[in-house]
Design a protein around this motif. Structure first.
Motif, PDB file in Angstrom:
ATOM      1  N   ASP A  58       0.821  -1.215   0.000  1.00 34.00           N
ATOM      2  CA  ASP A  58       0.000   0.000   0.000  1.00 34.00           C
ATOM      3  C   ASP A  58       0.852   1.261   0.000  1.00 34.00           C
ATOM      4  OD1 ASP A  58      -2.271  -1.564  -0.015  1.00 34.00           O
ATOM      5  OD2 ASP A  58      -2.655  -1.361   2.146  1.00 34.00           O
ATOM      6  N   ALA A  59       2.004   1.214   0.670  1.00 32.45           N
ATOM      7  CA  ALA A  59       2.880   2.372   0.762  1.00 32.45           C
ATOM      8  C   ALA A  59       3.806   2.490  -0.453  1.00 32.45           C
ATOM      9  CB  ALA A  59       3.723   2.295   2.041  1.00 32.45           C
ATOM     10  N   GLY A  60       3.744   1.527  -1.352  1.00 35.24           N
ATOM     11  CA  GLY A  60       4.607   1.555  -2.529  1.00 35.24           C
ATOM     12  C   GLY A  60       6.063   1.279  -2.217  1.00 35.24           C
ATOM     13  N   GLU A  61       6.323   0.585  -1.112  1.00 38.46           N
ATOM     14  CA  GLU A  61       7.700   0.312  -0.692  1.00 38.46           C
ATOM     15  C   GLU A  61       8.312  -0.893  -1.397  1.00 38.46           C
ATOM     16  OE1 GLU A  61       7.404  -0.190   3.514  1.00 38.46           O
ATOM     17  OE2 GLU A  61       6.915   1.902   3.867  1.00 38.46           O
ATOM     18  N   VAL A  62       7.485  -1.708  -2.024  1.00 35.63           N
ATOM     19  CA  VAL A  62       7.979  -2.904  -2.693  1.00 35.63           C
ATOM     20  C   VAL A  62       7.475  -2.936  -4.127  1.00 35.63           C
ATOM     21  CG1 VAL A  62       8.167  -4.295  -0.590  1.00 35.63           C
ATOM     22  CG2 VAL A  62       6.022  -4.265  -1.853  1.00 35.63           C
ATOM     23  N   GLU A  63       8.230  -3.608  -4.964  1.00 35.55           N
ATOM     24  CA  GLU A  63       7.846  -3.755  -6.358  1.00 35.55           C
ATOM     25  C   GLU A  63       7.168  -5.116  -6.530  1.00 35.55           C
ATOM     26  OE1 GLU A  63       9.913  -4.377 -10.735  1.00 35.55           O
ATOM     27  OE2 GLU A  63      11.153  -3.824  -9.015  1.00 35.55           O
ATOM     28  N   LEU A  64       5.950  -5.103  -7.032  1.00 36.75           N
ATOM     29  CA  LEU A  64       5.243  -6.352  -7.276  1.00 36.75           C
ATOM     30  C   LEU A  64       5.662  -6.898  -8.632  1.00 36.75           C
ATOM     31  CD1 LEU A  64       1.677  -5.394  -6.011  1.00 36.75           C
ATOM     32  CD2 LEU A  64       3.515  -6.530  -4.778  1.00 36.75           C
ATOM     33  N   ILE A  65       5.912  -8.193  -8.665  1.00 30.78           N
ATOM     34  CA  ILE A  65       6.350  -8.844  -9.889  1.00 30.78           C
ATOM     35  C   ILE A  65       5.316  -9.922 -10.231  1.00 30.78           C
ATOM     36  CG2 ILE A  65       8.178 -10.202 -10.976  1.00 30.78           C
ATOM     37  CD1 ILE A  65      10.090  -8.995  -8.858  1.00 30.78           C
ATOM     38  N   PRO A  66       4.788  -9.889 -11.449  1.00 33.51           N
ATOM     39  CA  PRO A  66       3.812 -10.920 -11.833  1.00 33.51           C
ATOM     40  C   PRO A  66       4.397 -12.322 -11.674  1.00 33.51           C
ATOM     41  CG  PRO A  66       3.849  -9.161 -13.461  1.00 33.51           C
ATOM     42  CD  PRO A  66       5.012  -8.917 -12.528  1.00 33.51           C
ATOM     43  N   ALA A  67       3.584 -13.260 -11.217  1.00 35.18           N
ATOM     44  CA  ALA A  67       4.044 -14.627 -10.973  1.00 35.18           C
ATOM     45  C   ALA A  67       4.666 -15.238 -12.219  1.00 35.18           C
ATOM     46  CB  ALA A  67       2.883 -15.491 -10.483  1.00 35.18           C
ATOM     47  N   VAL A  70       8.225 -14.232 -12.582  1.00 31.07           N
ATOM     48  CA  VAL A  70       9.082 -14.917 -11.611  1.00 31.07           C
ATOM     49  C   VAL A  70       9.366 -16.338 -12.083  1.00 31.07           C
ATOM     50  CG1 VAL A  70       9.230 -15.799  -9.245  1.00 31.07           C
ATOM     51  CG2 VAL A  70       8.290 -13.514  -9.673  1.00 31.07           C
ATOM     52  N   LEU A  71       8.313 -17.042 -12.489  1.00 30.09           N
ATOM     53  CA  LEU A  71       8.485 -18.420 -12.954  1.00 30.09           C
ATOM     54  C   LEU A  71       9.367 -18.492 -14.187  1.00 30.09           C
ATOM     55  CD1 LEU A  71       4.845 -19.712 -12.415  1.00 30.09           C
ATOM     56  CD2 LEU A  71       6.860 -20.198 -11.008  1.00 30.09           C
ATOM     57  N   ASP A  72       9.158 -17.564 -15.133  1.00 29.20           N
ATOM     58  CA  ASP A  72      10.003 -17.531 -16.324  1.00 29.20           C
ATOM     59  C   ASP A  72      11.463 -17.292 -15.955  1.00 29.20           C
ATOM     60  OD1 ASP A  72       7.769 -17.961 -17.905  1.00 29.20           O
ATOM     61  OD2 ASP A  72       7.562 -15.857 -18.513  1.00 29.20           O
ATOM     62  N   GLY A  73      11.703 -16.378 -15.032  1.00 25.91           N
ATOM     63  CA  GLY A  73      13.071 -16.089 -14.586  1.00 25.91           C
ATOM     64  C   GLY A  73      13.728 -17.294 -13.941  1.00 25.91           C
ATOM     65  N   LEU A  74      12.964 -18.036 -13.143  1.00 25.44           N
ATOM     66  CA  LEU A  74      13.509 -19.240 -12.508  1.00 25.44           C
ATOM     67  C   LEU A  74      13.827 -20.307 -13.544  1.00 25.44           C
ATOM     68  CD1 LEU A  74      11.210 -19.459  -9.375  1.00 25.44           C
ATOM     69  CD2 LEU A  74      13.664 -18.928  -9.411  1.00 25.44           C
TER      70      LEU A  74
END
Length: 79
Positions: A58-67, A70-74
């Motif tokens: 809510d505070a914008g302190e973290v960057e959300l990454i689509p699942a 993440v899976l593609d990167g792994l």
């Protein structure tokens, strides 16, 4: 030198996600040796962590990454 739990928590939360995950795994593994685990306390701690993460989002302190990203990167990393 002895440091308090609050300090340990702060230091752990400052770690990058990969190191936090590794630390969390080690801590969870250490519970396997415990004779009894307070399920109510575990549930309370998970709820507290979820609330903390929601506040960060809510505070914008973290960057959300689509699942999928993440899976593609792994998958790419393991090749």
């Amino acid at each position: 030198m002895t440091i308090g739990t609050g300090t340990v928590e702060e230091l752990a939360l400052d770690l990058d996600p990969e190191r936090r995950a590794r630390l969390a795994g080690l801590l969870i593994e250490s519970l396997d040796d415990a004779e009894s685990v307070d399920e109510v306390e575990i549930e309370r701690l998970w709820l507290r962590e979820a609330e903390h993460r929601c506040r960060q989002i809510d505070a914008g302190e973290v960057e959300l990454i689509p699942a999928q990203d993440v899976l593609d990167g792994l998958r790419n990393r393991s090749r």
